[in-house]
Design a protein around this motif. Structure first.
Motif, PDB file in Angstrom:
ATOM      1  N   ILE A 120       0.851  -1.201   0.000  1.00 52.82           N
ATOM      2  CA  ILE A 120       0.000   0.000   0.000  1.00 52.82           C
ATOM      3  C   ILE A 120       0.885   1.250   0.000  1.00 52.82           C
ATOM      4  CG2 ILE A 120      -1.726   1.305   1.311  1.00 52.82           C
ATOM      5  CD1 ILE A 120      -2.845  -1.411   2.264  1.00 52.82           C
ATOM      6  N   LYS A 176       1.032   4.246  -2.753  1.00 53.52           N
ATOM      7  CA  LYS A 176       0.988   5.665  -2.385  1.00 53.52           C
ATOM      8  C   LYS A 176       2.171   6.423  -2.995  1.00 53.52           C
ATOM      9  CE  LYS A 176       0.331   6.387   2.135  1.00 53.52           C
ATOM     10  NZ  LYS A 176       0.356   5.950   3.561  1.00 53.52           N
ATOM     11  N   PHE A 195      -9.523  -1.589  -3.475  1.00 52.40           N
ATOM     12  CA  PHE A 195     -10.269  -1.580  -2.204  1.00 52.40           C
ATOM     13  C   PHE A 195     -10.286  -0.178  -1.591  1.00 52.40           C
ATOM     14  CE2 PHE A 195     -10.838  -2.074   2.346  1.00 52.40           C
ATOM     15  CZ  PHE A 195     -11.848  -3.024   2.424  1.00 52.40           C
ATOM     16  N   TYR A 196      -9.188   0.526  -1.734  1.00 51.21           N
ATOM     17  CA  TYR A 196      -9.020   1.810  -1.034  1.00 51.21           C
ATOM     18  C   TYR A 196      -9.401   2.971  -1.944  1.00 51.21           C
ATOM     19  CZ  TYR A 196      -6.634  -1.091   2.350  1.00 51.21           C
ATOM     20  OH  TYR A 196      -6.359  -2.060   3.281  1.00 51.21           O
ATOM     21  N   ASN A 197     -10.308   3.816  -1.464  1.00 51.19           N
ATOM     22  CA  ASN A 197     -10.879   4.811  -2.361  1.00 51.19           C
ATOM     23  C   ASN A 197      -9.899   5.920  -2.743  1.00 51.19           C
ATOM     24  OD1 ASN A 197     -11.518   5.336   0.515  1.00 51.19           O
ATOM     25  ND2 ASN A 197     -12.268   7.292  -0.257  1.00 51.19           N
ATOM     26  N   LEU A 198      -8.786   6.040  -2.050  1.00 49.22           N
ATOM     27  CA  LEU A 198      -7.853   7.099  -2.416  1.00 49.22           C
ATOM     28  C   LEU A 198      -6.656   6.599  -3.211  1.00 49.22           C
ATOM     29  CD1 LEU A 198      -8.400   9.060   0.796  1.00 49.22           C
ATOM     30  CD2 LEU A 198      -8.875   9.895  -1.503  1.00 49.22           C
ATOM     31  N   VAL A 199      -6.727   5.333  -3.644  1.00 44.37           N
ATOM     32  CA  VAL A 199      -5.803   4.882  -4.683  1.00 44.37           C
ATOM     33  C   VAL A 199      -6.557   5.075  -5.989  1.00 44.37           C
ATOM     34  CG1 VAL A 199      -4.540   2.940  -5.650  1.00 44.37           C
ATOM     35  CG2 VAL A 199      -4.676   3.207  -3.166  1.00 44.37           C
ATOM     36  N   LEU A 246     -12.641  17.033  -2.564  1.00 46.05           N
ATOM     37  CA  LEU A 246     -13.321  15.992  -1.803  1.00 46.05           C
ATOM     38  C   LEU A 246     -14.409  16.662  -0.975  1.00 46.05           C
ATOM     39  CD1 LEU A 246     -10.025  14.256  -0.700  1.00 46.05           C
ATOM     40  CD2 LEU A 246     -11.691  13.239  -2.251  1.00 46.05           C
ATOM     41  N   ASN A 267     -16.875  12.425  -0.414  1.00 42.61           N
ATOM     42  CA  ASN A 267     -15.997  11.849   0.598  1.00 42.61           C
ATOM     43  C   ASN A 267     -16.743  11.645   1.907  1.00 42.61           C
ATOM     44  OD1 ASN A 267     -12.873  11.412   0.718  1.00 42.61           O
ATOM     45  ND2 ASN A 267     -13.575  11.959   2.750  1.00 42.61           N
TER      46      ASN A 267
END
Lengths: 429, 174
Positions: free
Chosen positions: B45, B49, B83-87, B98, B139
Motif C-alpha cells: 500500500i 501511495k 479496495f481503497y478509495n484514495l488509490v 473531496l 468523501n
C-alpha cells in the motif's frame, strides 16, 4: 472541574511541542513507570481505574491488555493507536492529535511497556494532514530526547514507533480490518477468535486502542485509579470528549465528566437549537448508534445509561436531527454511507445494505409502498448482531431501527403522500 | 550490457521490466518502506501511495511494475488497490475536490454546495473537468462536524463553507 485530556489545548495557542509538554509535567508518568513500576502493575492500575475504550465499544482497557501473553520471552508484540477517526459525526480524536500529540505518544509508550511491545504504530486517517505533520514532528522530538528508540531513559526498554497514514475506507477503523490494512491487504475484518491480543499484526500479540483511550493513560499513572474514578459522578470513570453537531447554536466539543446529561450537552454547551429549528432526535455517538429523543434528555451519557435507553454511547459525539431535516433522508444518508463502506466480505452486509439504501431512496422519491416498512424492519434483523463478521452492518441498523420506532409517522407520510414532505427544505435527492 | 549478465533469462527480463517502469527515486522510497516491515508485500500500500504521489494515479502499467517489484501478482495488488478509495486507478485532475457527503454535512446542506460545483465545473461526482483542472469526488465524514459543511482540496481543509465562498476557494487552484 478537571479536564486532564484538554487542559493544555486551546484554539488560541499553538499545539504543545516537547518543551511545552515537559513544562506542564509531560513524560513524568513515563519516568515513573520505567523507574518504579513493572508491566503488570501498570496494567493493574489501568484496569482498576475502570477506563473503558473510547473508540465506541467501551471495553475495560486494562482487561484488554491483560489478555496479552506475558511469559513468552523475546516475542514480538505490537501496540497500535487507532487514529482512523471516520465514524460520521465524530471529530474528537482530531482535537487530541492536533492539540497535544505528545500526550498520545506518552500514553502509547506506557501502554506498550505494559504489554512489553517493542513496536508501535499510529494508524492515522489520511484526511488528517495537520495531525500527520504534528505527530511526525512529535515523534522526531521524542526519539531525539530518548523517549523512543533503544534503552528508553536508561531503563533497558526499547520501543520503535511508526506513523502509517491510510488510503481511505471506514472499515479500517475496525481493529482486525486495521491489522489487515497494515499488512498490505484488503481491509476486511478477521474472524474472532483468535483475538488480536493473542494473534494480531503479522500473527503476533497486538493491542489496538483508540487515541482518546491512550491519552488517558499518563494521567491515570500520575494520579491513580481512584482519582480517575472520582472524575465522574456516574457509573463510568473519567472524563469524556463530548461533541454536538447539527442545527444547534454552538456546535462543538467539550471534555466533561463521564455521565454528563444530553440536556447539559444540547441545551447547555451547544446553546440549544438554532432559531427556527426544533429538536427531533439525536444519534448519541456517531452514525452507528440508535436515536435518542425528547424523553431521553436527562439520561446520563455513559456506557450503561445510554445502553439502558436502547442506544450506545459510541464515540460520544452527537448528531442532532432537527424538524426541518427529513428523518427518512437523514437515515438514507447514513445507509448510503454504510452500503458504500461495507468491505463486501460477508453477504448480509454486502447485499443487505444496498437494498436498505435503495428502499429508503424510493421512499424519498415518493415511490415507496406500504410493505417497504416491513422489509426495512426485516433488514434490521437480517443484518443485526450475530449474522456478520464485524459490527458494521449491525451498527448501520441501529439508526434505522430506532428511526422506524420514533419517526414511523414520517416514513408513512412519504408513502401516503407519494413524496418527501421535506423536499422543499432539502433540495434534490 | 548488463542484462547479459546471466542469472537466467526469465529473471533478467523481469528485472529489466521493473527497472524500466519504476524510477530510481520511486524504488528508493519503496525500499525504505519494505525495510520497515517483516513481509515484503506488507509495504504494497505504501508502494501504491509512493507511485501515485509521483504520477498522480496508478495506471495498469504502473500497477504491473509495482506488483512485480513487490513480488505479487498484478491481480493480487489490484485487489488491494481497488479496495481503497484514495488509490486512483483512473487519471485524475491536477486538483482533487473531496466534498463531505456524510450526515452532519447533509444536515447542514452539502447538497447545495454540490449543486453549485456541478453547475460551475460542469462535472458530477467521479468526473474530471475537460481542462484537467479539477476532479470532484464525494468523501465520507472529514471529522470536522462542528464546522460543517466541509470539503478538502488536495491537502487543504475548508470548513463552514457557503456557496458564496466556493468561487473564491476554487480560484486558488489552477
Amino acid at each position: 472541574m478537571e479536564t486532564p485530556l484538554t487542559q493544555h489545548i486551546s484554539a488560541s495557542r499553538p499545539p504543545l511541542n516537547l518543551r511545552d509538554y515537559e513544562q506542564v509535567g509531560g513524560y513524568q508518568a513515563l519516568r515513573k513507570v520505567l523507574k518504579s513500576m513493572n508491566p503488570s502493575e501498570v496494567t493493574k492500575t489501568v484496569q482498576e481505574s475502570d477506563l473503558k475504550g473510547r473508540g465506541g465499544a467501551g471495553f475495560n482497557t486494562g482487561m484488554k491488555w491483560s489478555f496479552v501473553p506475558m511469559n513468552d520471552g523475546e516475542m514480538t508484540k505490537y501496540l497500535i493507536a487507532n487514529a482512523d477517526e471516520m465514524e460520521p459525526g465524530t471529530f474528537k480524536d482530531r482535537l487530541l492529535l492536533e492539540g497535544n500529540p505528545h500526550q498520545l505518544l506518552e500514553g502509547m509508550i506506557i501502554s506498550a511497556f505494559a504489554i512489553q511491545a517493542n513496536i508501535s504504530y499510529i494508524f492515522l486517517r489520511w484526511a488528517y494532514k495537520k495531525a500527520a505533520r504534528l505527530v511526525r514532528h512529535a515523534m522526531d522530538e521524542a526519539y531525539a530526547a530518548g523517549y523512543l528508540g533503544r534503552n528508553i531513559l536508561d531503563s533497558g526498554y526499547n520501543l520503535e514507533m511508526y506513523l502509517h497514514t491510510g488510503v481511505g475506507r471506514y472499515i479500517c477503523g475496525e481493529e482486525t480490518a486495521l491489522l489487515n490494512a497494515l499488512e498490505g491487504k484488503r481491509a476486511t475484518p478477521r474472524t474472532k477468535p483468535p483475538f488480536p491480543q493473542v494473534s494480531g499484526l503479522f500473527g503476533k500479540p497486538t493491542i489496538v486502542n483508540n487515541v482518546e483511550t491512550l491519552c488517558n493513560i499518563p494521567h491515570i499513572v500520575n494520579n491513580g485509579a481512584d482519582w480517575f474514578k472520582g472524575l465522574s459522578p456516574g457509573s463510568d470513570a473519567g472524563t469524556k470528549l463530548y461533541g454536538v453537531s447539527g442545527r444547534v447554536n454552538n456546535p462543538g466539543l467539550w471534555e466533561l465528566p463521564m455521565g454528563t446529561t444530553m440536556r447539559e450537552l444540547i441545551e447547555g454547551r451547544a446553546g440549544g437549537m438554532k432559531e427556527g429549528y426544533k429538536f427531533r432526535g439525536a444519534l448519541p455517538g456517531g452514525a452507528s448508534t440508535d436515536f435518542l429523543v425528547d424523553q431521553h434528555f436527562d439520561i446520563k451519557m455513559d456506557f450503561k445509561s445510554v445502553a439502558a435507553a436502547g442506544s450506545r454511547l459510541g464515540t460520544g459525539t452527537m448528531i442532532v436531527l432537527d424538524d426541518r431535516t427529513c428523518p427518512v433522508g437523514f437515515v438514507h444518508n447514513l445507509e448510503h454511507f454504510f452500503a458504500q463502506e461495507s468491505c463486501g466480505w460477508c453477504t448480509p452486509c454486502r447485499e443487505g445494505l444496498p437494498w436498505t439504501e435503495k428502499i429508503l431512496l424510493s421512499l424519498e422519491r415518493g415511490e415507496g409502498r406500504p410493505e417497504d416498512l416491513k422489509l426495512l424492519a426485516l433488514h434490521t434483523q437480517f443484518l443485526g448482531p450475530g449474522n456478520t463478521f464485524c459490527a458494521l452492518a449491525p451498527g448501520a441498523m441501529e439508526p434505522l431501527q430506532s428511526a422506524l420506532k420514533y419517526f414511523r409517522e414520517d416514513f408513512e407520510r412519504h408513502i401516503n403522500e407519494k413524496k418527501c414532505p421535506w423536499a422543499k427544505d432539502h433540495g434534490t435527492h | 550490457m548488463f542484462w547479459q549478465i546471466s542469472i537466467g533469462e526469465n529473471v533478467q527480463v523481469r528485472l529489466l521490466f521493473v527497472l524500466n517502469m519504476l524510477t530510481a527515486e520511486e524504488i528508493t522510497e519503496i525500499d525504505h518502506e519494505i525495510a520497515l516491515v517483516p513481509i515484503r508485500r506488507a509495504a504494497c500500500i505504501e508502494a501504491l501511495k509512493i507511485v501515485q504521489q509521483h504520477r498522480g494515479w496508478i495506471s495498469d502499467e504502473s500497477l504491473r511494475a509495482i506488483a512485480e517489484y513487490m513480488q505479487m501478482s498484478p491481480e493480487e495488488l489490484d485487489s488491494v488497490a481497488t479496495f481503497y478509495n484514495l488509490v486512483f486507478r483512473k487519471p485524475v485532475g491536477r486538483n482533487i475536490i473531496l466534498l463531505c457527503d456524510s450526515i452532519t454535512c447533509y444536515v447542514m446542506g452539502y447538497e447545495k454546495l454540490y449543486e453549485h460545483l456541478k453547475a460551475k465545473l460542469r462535472i458530477s461526482f467521479g468526473e474530471t473537468t475537460a481542462d484537467g483542472r479539477f476532479t470532484l469526488l464525494p468523501n465520507a465524514c472529514l471529522g470536522t462536524c462542528d464546522h460543517a459543511p466541509a470539503l478538502m482540496i488536495n491537502n487543504e481543509l475548508y470548513r463552514n463553507v457557503t456557496r458564496e465562498d466556493l468561487d473564491g476557494i476554487l480560484d486558488g487552484y489552477k
